[in-house]
Design a protein around this motif. Sequence first.
Motif, PDB file in Angstrom:
ATOM      1  N   GLU A 154       0.827  -1.208   0.000  1.00 57.92           N
ATOM      2  CA  GLU A 154       0.000   0.000   0.000  1.00 57.92           C
ATOM      3  C   GLU A 154       0.864   1.262   0.000  1.00 57.92           C
ATOM      4  OE1 GLU A 154      -3.200   0.847  -0.085  1.00 57.92           O
ATOM      5  OE2 GLU A 154      -4.147  -1.133  -0.163  1.00 57.92           O
TER       6      GLU A 154
ATOM      7  N   LEU B 260     -11.448  -3.494   1.827  1.00 52.54           N
ATOM      8  CA  LEU B 260      -9.997  -3.565   1.873  1.00 52.54           C
ATOM      9  C   LEU B 260      -9.460  -4.531   0.821  1.00 52.54           C
ATOM     10  CD1 LEU B 260      -9.222  -3.452   5.699  1.00 52.54           C
ATOM     11  CD2 LEU B 260      -8.631  -1.744   3.994  1.00 52.54           C
TER      12      LEU B 260
ATOM     13  N   ARG C  28      -8.827  -3.403  -2.700  1.00 51.68           N
ATOM     14  CA  ARG C  28      -7.696  -2.505  -2.962  1.00 51.68           C
ATOM     15  C   ARG C  28      -6.540  -3.297  -3.582  1.00 51.68           C
ATOM     16  NH1 ARG C  28      -7.807   2.417  -0.490  1.00 51.68           N
ATOM     17  NH2 ARG C  28      -5.522   2.517  -0.545  1.00 51.68           N
TER      18      ARG C  28
END
Length: 208
Positions: free
Chosen positions: A22, A193, A196
């Motif tokens: 991330e 989540l 992503r």
Amino acid sequence: MSITLYAWGTPNGRKVSVALEEMELPYTVQPVNIGRGDQFQPDFLRISPNNRIPAIVDTDGPDGQPISVFESGAVLLYLAEKTGKFLPKTLRERVPVLEWLMWQMGGFGPIPGQVHHFAALESAADRAYGLKRYSDETHRLYGVLDRRLAQTEFVAGELSVADFAILGWAWRHERHKVDLATYPNVQRWYAALFARPGVQRGFAVKLD
């Protein structure tokens, strides 16, 4: 800059691989086979004196000098400070991130981990006592998380390292004997989540 992640394919290992992806940091993986006892090798103990994964070595640490960091929560906070990502700047906004990160480290990890342990025991009597004790507490923790996520999109408001820490363990919900449909707010957060790309890459990277 070069970061080496010392890890194995466990929830705590996944927390850090997700964060690295991330944050779009370049890194390499050095598997530490905990089933074989690699975590007790002297070279690893110099990095992680508690003989636990994950740990990192960053050759471009503070002041350009190498640094090693052990304990998953400390690693997440270090990476967030290093990149300026997923950790708010103001103290007021930072407090809930720290609260929920500590909540994960102190409860939502150690307690579900006990479910893993007792579920694997061969003795039915030993399993029954341990599973009830720790399953009840695991469900209580999922309930706490669900109530929090009824109020906010991510656990600390904005997406943060606290989400990555908790996700590493929620990923094992089936082993916790937990149906996420029972906790609709957790289920929504979990799906968001995993939508992503960085999270997907973090769970796809080979740690073992």
